[in-house]
Write an enzyme that holds these catalytic residues in place. Structure first.
Site, PDB file in Angstrom:
ATOM      1  N   HIS A  56     -31.684  42.392 -57.065  1.00  0.00           N
ATOM      2  CA  HIS A  56     -31.741  42.985 -58.804  1.00  0.00           C
ATOM      3  C   HIS A  56     -31.381  41.467 -59.289  1.00  0.00           C
ATOM      4  CE1 HIS A  56     -28.328  45.055 -59.116  1.00  0.00           C
ATOM      5  NE2 HIS A  56     -28.590  45.454 -59.666  1.00  0.00           N
ATOM      6  N   HIS A  58     -28.934  41.668 -62.130  1.00  0.00           N
ATOM      7  CA  HIS A  58     -27.716  41.054 -62.598  1.00  0.00           C
ATOM      8  C   HIS A  58     -26.739  40.489 -62.088  1.00  0.00           C
ATOM      9  CE1 HIS A  58     -28.243  46.116 -64.557  1.00  0.00           C
ATOM     10  NE2 HIS A  58     -28.644  45.169 -65.033  1.00  0.00           N
ATOM     11  N   ASP A  60     -23.709  40.541 -61.173  1.00  0.00           N
ATOM     12  CA  ASP A  60     -22.506  40.609 -59.752  1.00  0.00           C
ATOM     13  C   ASP A  60     -23.746  40.675 -58.862  1.00  0.00           C
ATOM     14  OD1 ASP A  60     -23.904  43.437 -61.095  1.00  0.00           O
ATOM     15  OD2 ASP A  60     -22.199  43.908 -59.580  1.00  0.00           O
ATOM     16  N   HIS A  61     -25.057  40.402 -58.949  1.00  0.00           N
ATOM     17  CA  HIS A  61     -25.956  40.510 -57.275  1.00  0.00           C
ATOM     18  C   HIS A  61     -26.361  39.366 -57.317  1.00  0.00           C
ATOM     19  CE1 HIS A  61     -24.964  44.833 -56.994  1.00  0.00           C
ATOM     20  NE2 HIS A  61     -25.144  44.878 -58.582  1.00  0.00           N
ATOM     21  N   HIS A 113     -32.950  51.402 -61.980  1.00  0.00           N
ATOM     22  CA  HIS A 113     -31.039  50.627 -62.597  1.00  0.00           C
ATOM     23  C   HIS A 113     -31.785  49.372 -63.722  1.00  0.00           C
ATOM     24  CE1 HIS A 113     -27.119  49.329 -62.645  1.00  0.00           C
ATOM     25  NE2 HIS A 113     -27.277  48.452 -61.758  1.00  0.00           N
ATOM     26  N   ASP A 132     -27.762  48.556 -56.188  1.00  0.00           N
ATOM     27  CA  ASP A 132     -27.273  49.805 -57.159  1.00  0.00           C
ATOM     28  C   ASP A 132     -28.452  50.890 -57.652  1.00  0.00           C
ATOM     29  OD1 ASP A 132     -24.710  47.728 -57.720  1.00  0.00           O
ATOM     30  OD2 ASP A 132     -25.218  46.586 -59.068  1.00  0.00           O
ATOM     31  N   HIS A 170     -21.296  48.974 -54.299  1.00  0.00           N
ATOM     32  CA  HIS A 170     -20.204  49.414 -54.472  1.00  0.00           C
ATOM     33  C   HIS A 170     -19.358  49.599 -54.490  1.00  0.00           C
ATOM     34  CE1 HIS A 170     -20.892  46.169 -58.986  1.00  0.00           C
ATOM     35  NE2 HIS A 170     -22.222  46.853 -58.747  1.00  0.00           N
TER      36      HIS A 170
HETATM   37 FE    FE Z   1     -23.506  46.058 -59.753  1.00  0.00          FE
HETATM   38 ZN    ZN Z   2     -26.422  46.179 -61.158  1.00  0.00          ZN
END
Ligand code: FE
Ligand code: ZN
Length: 241
Positions: A56, A58, A60-61, A113, A132, A170
């Site tokens: 996805h 985001h 942090d991805h 998400h 996530d 995570h």
């Molecule tokens: Fe994440």
């Molecule tokens: Zn995420």
């Protein structure tokens, strides 16, 4: 085993995953939480990167996509929503397949998400990279999708074989366990929560988990329908544990 998974911590609580098809040496990075850490691990392993597979959009991805492509020339594959922050070489969605050498990943729509979140499932090795969507004893927050959408996504994951190894993005398991204990007093959950707290005390990772273990103890999966799921999700969003 035909697919080797190399896992390592990134940022404060993300995991990075480098996966290698042993038959051909083709290598992919699942998401790009931290380009420096990922490039270092590739170097240490002596692996050359062929693909980034995003779950996805985001940061942090997908935030490391540009740096890693610049350094390795890899091909970037992901759901169309990733183009909100970085270009893709190939857009994929539900029903598509992604070949990593002789390993063939099935793309599963796990939106909720984020709207376009996807999972990569390797049916030969029973390995799933769920980003996530599903966490050990938890699930992702509903930033973009509805409870109905997320519930349907989780049903697609619980339909996978029980021994599927689930690589969550995570390490949230101890806090998820504290919440889970507030809504479910089953002996199986208490035993698992104790094991999780002890593992984290020892500094051990609780990822990967398995579909079977999550079906038995994850309170988000142990609901009858989307309404039940929505109530648990809302309780978690408000939980001060
Ligand atoms: Fe994440
Ligand atoms: Zn995420």
């Amino acid at each position: 085993m035909p697919l080797t998974v190399h896992q390592f911590p990134c940022l404060s609580d993300n995991y990075g995953f480098l996966v290698r098809d042993e038959a051909t040496g083709k290598t992919a990075c699942i998401d790009t939480p931290e380009s420096g850490a990922i490039l270092r691990e590739l170097d240490d392993l002596g692996w050359e990167l062929d693909f980034i597979l995003n779950t996805h959009w985001h940061p942090d991805h997908a935030g490391g996509n540009a740096d890693i492509k610049a350094m390795t020339g890899c091909t970037i594959i992901g759901p169309p929503e990733v183009t909100r922050i970085a270009p893709l070489d190939r857009e994929v969605g539900q029903g598509d397949t992604v070949d990593l050498g002789e390993t063939r990943f099935q793309v599963i729509d796990t939106g909720g998400h984020t709207l376009g979140h996807i999972t990569y499932f390797d049916p030969a090795d029973h390995v799933a990279f769920v980003g996530d969507t599903l966490f050990a004893l938890g699930c992702g927050r509903l930033f973009e999708g509805t409870a109905e959408q997320m519930w349907a996504s989780l049903q697609r994951l619980t339909a996978l074989p029980d021994d599927t190894r689930v690589y969550c993005a995570h390490e949230y398991t101890a806090s998820n366990a504290r919440f889970a204990l507030s809504v479910d007093g089953s002996a199986a959950l208490r035993a698992r929560a104790d094991a999780v707290f002890a593992a984290r005390e020892r500094g051990e990772w609780t990822v990967p988990t398995t579909i079977g273990l999550e079906k038995a103890t994850n309170p988000f999966l142990r609901q009858a329908d989307a309404r039940g799921f929505a109530a648990v999700r809302e309780a978690k969003d408000n939980f001060k544990g």
